[in-house]
Design a protein around this motif. Structure first.
Motif, short mmCIF file in Angstrom:
data_model
loop_
_atom_site.label_atom_id
_atom_site.label_comp_id
_atom_site.label_asym_id
_atom_site.label_seq_id
_atom_site.Cartn_x
_atom_site.Cartn_y
_atom_site.Cartn_z
N HIS A 164 21.44 105.65 79.43
CA HIS A 164 22.80 105.96 80.05
C HIS A 164 22.64 105.84 81.64
N ALA A 214 26.22 109.54 87.79
CA ALA A 214 26.16 108.65 86.74
C ALA A 214 26.06 109.16 85.21
N SER A 268 28.94 107.31 83.18
CA SER A 268 29.88 106.34 83.52
C SER A 268 29.83 105.02 82.79
N ASP A 269 28.70 104.68 82.28
CA ASP A 269 28.49 103.36 81.38
C ASP A 269 29.51 103.44 80.40
N ALA A 278 32.14 105.29 80.29
CA ALA A 278 33.70 105.51 80.57
C ALA A 278 34.21 104.10 80.86
N ALA A 279 33.18 103.24 81.53
CA ALA A 279 33.63 102.04 82.07
C ALA A 279 33.81 101.06 80.74
#
Length: 229
Positions: free
Chosen positions: A127, A205, A221-222, A224-225
């Motif tokens: 992640h 992150a 964050s990856d 969520a994106a």
């Protein structure tokens, strides 16, 4: 990850010892009749069972599947014949391990079956800047190893395998302590505080959110994106 293993013969005891040396969390029982109880009330990512328990102890793969449909089942058999393997796989087993093969081969096979149930094709969780190596049981932030105690590693691994998912304190107790010598559930507030300190270098992150009165959630964050897209 945690395995539920029935140590009903020397082969299974040897395999359990190999797994323990590797650091794998285990719920161990030498009573086949307790397997169903642990499946209902414990937290496990994989059931490891001697194949002769299916044939000689009245256990049914179909019944085990009904108790926990999502838990992978690995059978260990002494020189299994191809027709036996086919029958067990058709009845609900996820893999059949030949007991005559080297134990380290069995360990790697079990790891692969357990992690693929959680959607991982390779033995790594990534992640952003955080990387967790499931084989060596080590975590890295921006290529630098994190100094984690075994309990902190298990907590981070469990949460990172379930990004965005609410994880309760009861689930963490069951997974990390295996229903034995359980501390007060509030111990996880201390663990989470220590983990957050370790994750600060990610600059947001990755983080761990506290859901008041419910538990914790691993935020990345990856992930969520990907959801937003």
């Amino acid at each position: 990850m945690r395995y539920l293993i029935a140590e009903t013969n020397w082969t299974m005891m040897t395999l359990a010892a190999e797994l323990a040396a590797n650091g794998t969390l285990m719920t161990r029982t030498d009573r086949p009749e307790d397997v169903e109880h642990f499946m209902r009330h414990g937290e496990a990512d994989l059931l490891v069972l001697a194949a002769d328990q299916i044939a000689n102890r009245g256990m049914s793969l179909a019944a085990l599947r009904r108790i926990s449909p999502d838990m992978p089942i690995a059978l260990v058999a002494d020189k299994p014949q191809s027709e036996q393997i086919a029958a067990w796989l058709d009845a609900g087993a996820d893999c059949v391990i030949d007991a005559t093969r080297p134990p380290e081969e069995a360990v790697v096979t079990l790891q692969a079956v357990a992690r693929r149930r959680l959607g991982l094709s390779r033995p790594q969780i990534v992640h952003g800047p955080l990387r967790i190596d499931l084989l060596t049981r080590k975590a890295y932030m921006l290529t630098c190893p994190l100094k984690l105690s075994p309990k902190l590693y298990e907590l981070l691994e469990y949460l990172a395998l379930r990004p965005g998912q609410l994880v309760t304190r009861a689930e963490l107790l069951s997974h990390i302590y295996g229903l034995e010598n359980e501390p007060d559930a509030r111990v996880f507030d201390v663990y989470i505080c220590n983990l957050r300190s370790c994750l600060q270098a990610s600059a947001g992150a990755v983080d761990i959110d506290t859901v008041r009165g419910s538990g914790f959630r691993f935020a990345a964050s990856d992930v969520a994106a990907a959801v937003a897209a």
